[in-house]
Each structure stands twice: as C-alpha cells, then as structure tokens.
Motif scaffolding. Structure first.
Motif, PDB file in Angstrom:
ATOM      1  N   SER A   4       0.814  -1.214   0.000  1.00 16.87           N
ATOM      2  CA  SER A   4       0.000   0.000   0.000  1.00 16.87           C
ATOM      3  C   SER A   4       0.853   1.272   0.000  1.00 16.87           C
ATOM      4  O   SER A   4       0.326   2.376   0.080  1.00 16.87           O
ATOM      5  N   TYR A  57     -13.399 -11.123  -0.614  1.00 16.51           N
ATOM      6  CA  TYR A  57     -12.236 -11.317  -1.478  1.00 16.51           C
ATOM      7  C   TYR A  57     -11.922 -12.806  -1.604  1.00 16.51           C
ATOM      8  O   TYR A  57     -11.967 -13.549  -0.620  1.00 16.51           O
ATOM      9  N   ARG A  76     -16.432  -6.697   3.113  1.00 17.82           N
ATOM     10  CA  ARG A  76     -15.906  -6.725   1.740  1.00 17.82           C
ATOM     11  C   ARG A  76     -15.420  -8.135   1.476  1.00 17.82           C
ATOM     12  O   ARG A  76     -14.685  -8.714   2.285  1.00 17.82           O
ATOM     13  N   ALA A  93      -5.856  -7.650   0.343  1.00 14.14           N
ATOM     14  CA  ALA A  93      -5.925  -8.952  -0.328  1.00 14.14           C
ATOM     15  C   ALA A  93      -4.703  -9.183  -1.216  1.00 14.14           C
ATOM     16  O   ALA A  93      -4.111 -10.272  -1.224  1.00 14.14           O
ATOM     17  N   GLU A  94      -4.296  -8.151  -1.972  1.00 14.48           N
ATOM     18  CA  GLU A  94      -3.137  -8.298  -2.855  1.00 14.48           C
ATOM     19  C   GLU A  94      -1.855  -8.481  -2.058  1.00 14.48           C
ATOM     20  O   GLU A  94      -0.976  -9.258  -2.447  1.00 14.48           O
ATOM     21  N   ASN A 133      -6.249   0.367   2.368  1.00 13.75           N
ATOM     22  CA  ASN A 133      -7.376   0.031   1.503  1.00 13.75           C
ATOM     23  C   ASN A 133      -7.547  -1.484   1.449  1.00 13.75           C
ATOM     24  O   ASN A 133      -6.570  -2.219   1.280  1.00 13.75           O
ATOM     25  N   THR A 134      -8.775  -1.966   1.591  1.00 11.46           N
ATOM     26  CA  THR A 134      -8.989  -3.414   1.670  1.00 11.46           C
ATOM     27  C   THR A 134      -8.565  -4.152   0.395  1.00 11.46           C
ATOM     28  O   THR A 134      -8.197  -5.323   0.457  1.00 11.46           O
ATOM     29  N   ASP A 135      -8.579  -3.481  -0.763  1.00 14.34           N
ATOM     30  CA  ASP A 135      -8.091  -4.124  -1.990  1.00 14.34           C
ATOM     31  C   ASP A 135      -6.593  -4.398  -1.890  1.00 14.34           C
ATOM     32  O   ASP A 135      -6.102  -5.445  -2.327  1.00 14.34           O
ATOM     33  N   ASP A 136      -5.849  -3.471  -1.303  1.00 14.52           N
ATOM     34  CA  ASP A 136      -4.410  -3.673  -1.106  1.00 14.52           C
ATOM     35  C   ASP A 136      -4.147  -4.786  -0.098  1.00 14.52           C
ATOM     36  O   ASP A 136      -3.125  -5.474  -0.180  1.00 14.52           O
TER      37      ASP A 136
END
Length: 481
Positions: free
Chosen positions: A126, A283, A281, A316-317, A311-314
């Motif tokens: 992130s 994933y 969220r 998971a990645e 950020n929750t997308d970061d």
C-alpha cells in the motif's frame, strides 16, 4: 547528554552523591562499560548487575542507576524498577523515535513470525514505509540485521528505532514475546494495534504455569495497546481477550462468529485458497503458504492492516505477494518426495504442522525433530506422543541442547512416543538424522524437519556453531543425486 536528561521520567527513589555529569553511553552489560558511561543495574535471569559495581568504578563509569543503595563512590540514582528505568533511559538516549512512528505488535505462542511478515507485505504493497522486528531479524529500508531475541532488549530496540526513523520508516511491525512483556522491555512504547494469535504450552521453564504465561501476554495488551486488539475467536484465550475492558477488540476466525472470517478453504501442498470477509468486503484469496493455521495468520494480518487504514483491496493483494517465509512450513525440496522445514517447537505447533501435511501425504509422513535444552521439559514427551500418533516414522534427534545432555532430552521425548504404536529411530547428530530420513524417503513421502526452522546455528554448551537445516537438506540431496 546530561544525566538529568537521561533520567527524565524515571521513577526515582533517591539520589546519592548526585552530580549532573555528561554521559557518553548507556550500558547494562558490565563487560561493556566505557569511561563516562551510565551503568544501569537490575537483577537479570542469570546475573545481577548490582554485583558488578566495582567493575563499573574500575572501567570509568560516570554514574550508576540502581535498585538499592550500593557501596560506591559513584553518583547513584536509586529507582523503584531497574527494568522500567532502562526502557525510559534508552528512549531518552535515542531521542524518542517511538513517538514518531506507528506500531503494530503481534503476540501469541505460534504464528507471530508469519503474521508479522504478512502485515508487513500488506503495508509495503500500500506504499507505507515499514520496518519489521522479529525472530528472523530486523528489516527496514533495504537493511537486514540478525537478532538473537524475538524482541530486542531496550537499548538495542531504541537504537534500531532511531535508525528506522532516519530511514523514514512510518510503521513498525514487531513480534512481542511473552518474555519481553514480563521483563518490561517495551515499557512506554505505544502500540496502535496488537494482534493475538493463540496460546498453547511453551516457556514453562520461565513462567512455571500457563496462567503466568497467559498473564504476561495480557499485560502487553492491557498496558501498551492504545486503539485495537485483534484477537482469535477460535482460541479460548482469544475469546477471553475479546471481553477485555478499556480497549476496542476486533475478532477474526474460521469456526466461531467473528468480525473478519474465512469460508470455503481449499488446501493444496503449496497453498491454501479461501474466501475472506473483511469488514463485509468479500475477497477470493490464494495464500502461497501452506496449512489451515496460516489462514488464521492471514486473517489476523488483514484485520490489523485494515484497522491501520490500508485500503482493503491492497490487503488482499498484499497477502498473495508472500511466496513463503523462511523456516515456516517451507518446502525446500519437491521431487519424488517433498521436504518441509518448520519452526514448530511446541506441542500445538508440531501437531498443526503434522496434521496439515498428513492430509496431502500420498505415502508416508516422516518427522525429524528434537527439543531445546534448558527449556520447558514438560512438553518433550507431549511432542513425542504427537509425532508417534501422526507421523508414520519419527527420527528423534537434537535441537539446541544448550547446557543439557542431548541424549537425556531425546530419552524424555522417547517416553511420549513409547505411549503410541509409532515407529521411530534415535540419531543424536542432527545432520545424520536428516540424512537418514532423506535416504529413507520414497516416492509419495513427505519429510517434516521440525524445531529449528530458519535458524542459522545450533547451540551446544554455550557455543553457537554454524548450522542450518536447509543447507543440510541441500547438501544431502546433492550427494544423493
């Protein structure tokens, strides 16, 4: 730095022959005392600093911090608690870098290293400049330093923090051992977030009872954490922590109701996939490390990172970027048979690792392990029993015998394996034990070498000789091939 500046904030009982002298260094090891240094005395596990006052005088110390009046010509600062004092003094000496960074701590019996590395991966993904302190060493700004302790002593710890700050580190992720909590190494350090992984038997040589061991962990959570405690709802102590007053707790788990949870777990020999609900969220996550227990570590890391503000997308990645962690159920050979290394050195850790591997073993599961010397003796037969039940064949060997006779340790492990119908052999020399297991392995077998993980040494009678399980596996396989 003036003595008055160094002792600012210390709980002082009295000053004797006080003089606000200039201090060049702060020392707790009497052998390292230099001219003009401040010698801080407290009672250690093996030594009592108060017994070395004459050495401090002879080596040119400028003053002494002590827990009692000493017969000395040097200025004395008598304090209530020497361990608390050294934490305050170290922070003063290195400019209070701990006030300029954000801290995430990970505590628990098993999973600390993996969880800390996963959190670090997420933060770095992130764009956060991050430092990591733990069992595998200290990492920040492209630097790496080996560490002999999971949580460094206060002087080393605050020196590291000061250098991290110079390297623009924003967040510090660190493993917090029960010893560090009990010995007040982190006194005064504000942790924004702390993660609790689990609690099972370990370190009873020091803590004597599980209640004492648990309370050491709880003391860190109660005294150091300022915002959130992330706790495992599938662990009994984790559920107890969820009811703590005075701090906001957030839960994660697989089986029990939790704020963050995983479903649809699918394991292979090298990864585990699952669906993660991270604060509503959803994933799909493929974790490139093995075992259901690592799903817990991933959930803990994801929760902590999200609470930090990532950020929750970061999140998971960042989890998926981790391709393996040194000595943590790490596959080091994959051919007709597979070889894994794991740091599992507790009954719970060994059971989880063997259980995870057994599900994917086509033929036999072979376990090579020993137990450390001068540590919790009660766990030795327990671990023997676990390997006898879960492994098809066990090779009993040495770990770090330290100051104990290696065969005495092995015989204590053997008592547990004799309670089962498990087949086993005793080979004292660890290199020879690994060689035996690898030569015994056939197509479809899995060999687990447990206990030392990524350690680069073996400790025998006070000497740390160069040794590494992975190097041994590679050496044996080269000669075999």
């Amino acid at each position: 730095m003036k003595l008055s500046e160094l002792i600012n904030g210390v709980n002082i009982l009295e000053k004797i022959s006080y003089n606000d002298v200039e201090i060049k260094d702060v020392i707790t090891d009497s052998n390292a005392i230099t001219r003009g240094s401040l010698f801080v005395c407290y009672k250690g596990i093996n030594f009592d600093g108060h017994n070395f006052v004459r050495q401090a005088e002879n080596y040119g110390a400028a003053a002494i911090v002590t827990e009692k009046r000493l017969d000395s010509v040097l200025p004395q600062i008598v304090v209530k608690d020497g361990r608390v004092a050294i934490s305050v003094i170290a922070a003063n000496f290195y400019g209070h870098a701990e006030r300029k960074m954000r801290f995430i701590g990970v505590t628990g019996t098993n999973g600390k290293t993996t969880t800390a590395h996963l959190i670090t991966s997420i933060l770095v993904k992130s764009g956060i400049k991050c430092g990591l302190i733990g069992t595998l060493g200290v990492f920040y700004g492209g630097k790496f330093m080996e560490s002999s302790l999971t949580t460094p002593d206060p002087l080393e710890f605050h020196r590291i923090l000061a250098d991290m700050q110079k390297n623009s580190v924003e967040a510090v992720v660190m493993e917090v051992s029960a010893h560090a909590a009990a010995l007040k190494k982190l006194y005064g350090v504000p942790f924004e977030i702390a993660v609790f992984t689990n609690l099972s038997q370990d370190h009873l040589d020091f803590f004597e009872t599980m209640e004492n061991y648990k309370n050491a962990k709880l003391s860190f959570l109660k005294e150091n954490v300022k915002k959130y405690v992330v706790t495992n709802s599938d662990d009994p102590v984790g559920r107890e922590i969820a009811e703590l007053k005075g701090v906001k707790t957030v839960t994660y788990g697989v089986d029990e109701p939790s704020d963050v949870f995983a479903i649809d777990l699918k394991e292979s020999r090298s990864s585990v996939a699952f669906v993660m609900n991270l604060f509503d969220r959803i994933y799909d996550v493929k974790l490139n490390i093995y075992g259901k227990f690592n799903v817990y570590n991933a959930l803990a890391a994801a929760t902590a990172a999200a609470l930090y503000g990532v950020n929750t997308d970061d999140v998971a990645e960042g989890l998926e970027l981790v391709k393996g962690i040194d000595g943590r159920l790490q596959c080091v050979y994959d051919g007709d048979f597979c070889v894994y290394l794991d740091y599992a050195h507790t009954p719970d850790g060994l059971e989880k690792s063997l259980s995870a591997l057994k599900e994917h073993t086509e033929n036999r599961l072979i376990c090579v392990f020993g137990c450390g010397g001068n540590r919790d003796k009660e766990k030795r037969p327990l671990m023997g029993n676990i390997s006898g039940r879960l492994a098809d064949f066990t090779v009993l060997t040495t770990d770090n015998p330290r100051f104990e006779d290696a065969m005495d340790i092995i015989w204590q492990i053997e008592k547990g394996i004799l309670e089962t119908e498990g087949e086993y052999v005793i080979i004292q020399e660890r290199k020879d034990a690994i060689k035996y297991a690898l030569n015994l392995a056939q197509k479809g077998d899995i060999v687990l070498i447990a206990g030392k993980g990524g350690e680069k040494y073996q400790e025998v009678f006070g000497i740390k000789r160069v040794y590494n399980d992975k190097d041994t596996v590679e050496e044996v396989m080269r000669s075999r091939n």
